[in-house]
Design an enzyme around this catalytic site. Structure first.
Site, short mmCIF file in Angstrom:
data_model
loop_
_atom_site.label_atom_id
_atom_site.label_comp_id
_atom_site.label_asym_id
_atom_site.label_seq_id
_atom_site.Cartn_x
_atom_site.Cartn_y
_atom_site.Cartn_z
N SER A 97 0.85 -1.19 0.00
CA SER A 97 0.00 0.00 0.00
C SER A 97 0.89 1.24 0.00
CB SER A 97 -0.91 0.00 1.23
OG SER A 97 -1.77 1.12 1.21
N HIS A 101 2.54 12.20 -0.59
CA HIS A 101 2.12 13.60 -0.53
C HIS A 101 3.31 14.48 -0.90
CE1 HIS A 101 -1.80 12.89 1.37
NE2 HIS A 101 -1.20 11.97 2.10
N HIS A 111 -2.07 7.24 -4.78
CA HIS A 111 -2.30 6.07 -3.92
C HIS A 111 -2.33 4.83 -4.77
CE1 HIS A 111 -5.47 3.10 -2.69
NE2 HIS A 111 -4.69 3.04 -1.62
N ASN A 113 -2.74 0.38 -4.09
CA ASN A 113 -2.82 -0.77 -3.21
C ASN A 113 -3.00 -2.00 -4.07
OD1 ASN A 113 -4.79 -2.82 -1.72
ND2 ASN A 113 -3.61 -1.75 -0.16
N ARG A 115 -3.24 -6.28 -3.33
CA ARG A 115 -3.36 -7.16 -2.17
C ARG A 115 -3.93 -8.53 -2.56
NH1 ARG A 115 -7.09 -3.17 -2.34
NH2 ARG A 115 -9.29 -3.78 -2.40
N HIS A 146 -4.98 8.08 -17.22
CA HIS A 146 -5.99 7.05 -17.50
C HIS A 146 -5.59 6.19 -18.69
CE1 HIS A 146 -9.39 7.52 -14.71
NE2 HIS A 146 -8.91 8.73 -14.54
N HIS A 176 -20.41 12.83 1.82
CA HIS A 176 -20.83 14.01 2.58
C HIS A 176 -20.34 15.31 1.93
CE1 HIS A 176 -16.87 12.94 4.37
NE2 HIS A 176 -16.71 14.24 4.50
#
Length: 304
Positions: A97, A101, A111, A113, A115, A146, A176
């Site tokens: 992972s 920044h 980012h 990851n 797994r 992309h 939110h």
């Protein structure tokens, strides 16, 4: 007779992930030119362990983490419910992972990851993905990013990109705030062997996803590291980092899984930025670069 599916073991998968961590750290150190990773090896009380590697105050990277883990033990009730299992079972989870920044608000956050998860019941699957979070969205860069991911996906299946791109849009979404975390990428989970794709086939795809990470991010490091910026851009960067924190702490399944399985807190939260900011009821200025970026933080954009 050993079948193609049986030929791939969890030990072989973990060995690949450890090597991937080594190669990515080396590439990032070379591209940054100003800092090296510090390794923190750890053991999980319930079984297994990992290597957390942290880089800070580099020439380009302000804070970054490249973590490897291979942990095992008794599955929690939450995990068993997710898998619709009622009897106790053991799990094995391994992967890499990464979150980086940068100092510059003109170099994106990234980012990745990858797994593998295996249960004593016989269930096993792969998951992962890469997503990019520019502080300022540049459409040309988004298209390039992309396209790189689509090329990797198309090498393995004509349906992978068209399936995993919208999956990333949905996953890396902050309900939110009613906005995406960035420009997305690809996200996949519960990839299991089928009549069409063997375990070896899926592992090959996961390997290619892992291998594309360093070329993608070092491209952005080298392309944007010398671009000039001021206080306005730094202030916006801190606000965007705040949204990154909100997603990771409130919505990210990986964070929740790590905490639920008594994972190592420092390793789980290494994705947090060194600084972030929240301004009450912040509004972007009309016709600004910030407003343009805000408008592009939505699902379903066809970057081509």
């Amino acid at each position: 007779m050993v079948t193609q599916q049986e030929a791939i073991t969890k030990e072989q998968i973990s060995a690949y992930f450890k090597d991937l961590q080594d190669r990515i750290c080396h590439s990032l150190e070379q591209a940054d030119g100003g800092a090296q990773f510090r390794e923190d090896a750890w053991e999980r009380p319930g079984g297994g362990g990992g290597r957390s590697r942290i880089i800070t105050n580099g020439t380009v990277i302000e804070k970054g983490g490249v973590g490897f883990s291979a942990v095992h033990g008794e599955a929690t009730e939450a995990t068993l419910r997710t898998l619709n299992l009622t009897k106790p079972a053991e799990f094995y989870a391994t992967g890499v992972s990464i979150v980086l920044h940068p100092h510059s608000p003109l170099v994106p956050i990234i980012h990745m990851n990858v797994r593998y998860f295996e249960m004593s019941t016989g269930h096993n699957w792969f998951g992962g993905g890469i997503d990019l979070t520019p502080h300022y969205v540049v459409e040309e860069d988004a298209q390039w990013f992309h396209q790189e991911l689509k090329t990797v996906c198309d090498r393995h299946s004509p349906t992978y990109y068209t399936t995993f791109k919208p999956w990333a849009d949905d996953y890396f979404y902050i309900p939110h705030r009613q906005e995406t975390r960035g420009i997305g990428g690809i996200f996949f989970d519960y990839l299991k062997p089928t009549d069409e794709y063997s375990k070896k086939d899926i592992f090959g795809f996961v390997q290619d996803v892992g291998n594309i990470f360093a070329p993608i991010y070092t491209h952005f490091m080298n392309k944007n590291r010398h671009l000039s910026y001021g206080d306005r851009e730094k202030s916006w960067q801190l606000l965007r980092r705040g949204r990154y924190v909100e997603f990771n702490l409130v919505w990210d399944r990986g964070t929740k899984f790590g905490l639920e399985t008594n994972g190592r807190t420092e390793s789980i939260l290494m994705s947090m930025p060194p600084q972030a900011n929240w301004i009450y009821d912040f509004k972007v200025e009309p016709n600004s670069a910030e407003e343009k970026t805000q408008a592009l933080l939505c699902k379903g954009i066809n970057w081509f």
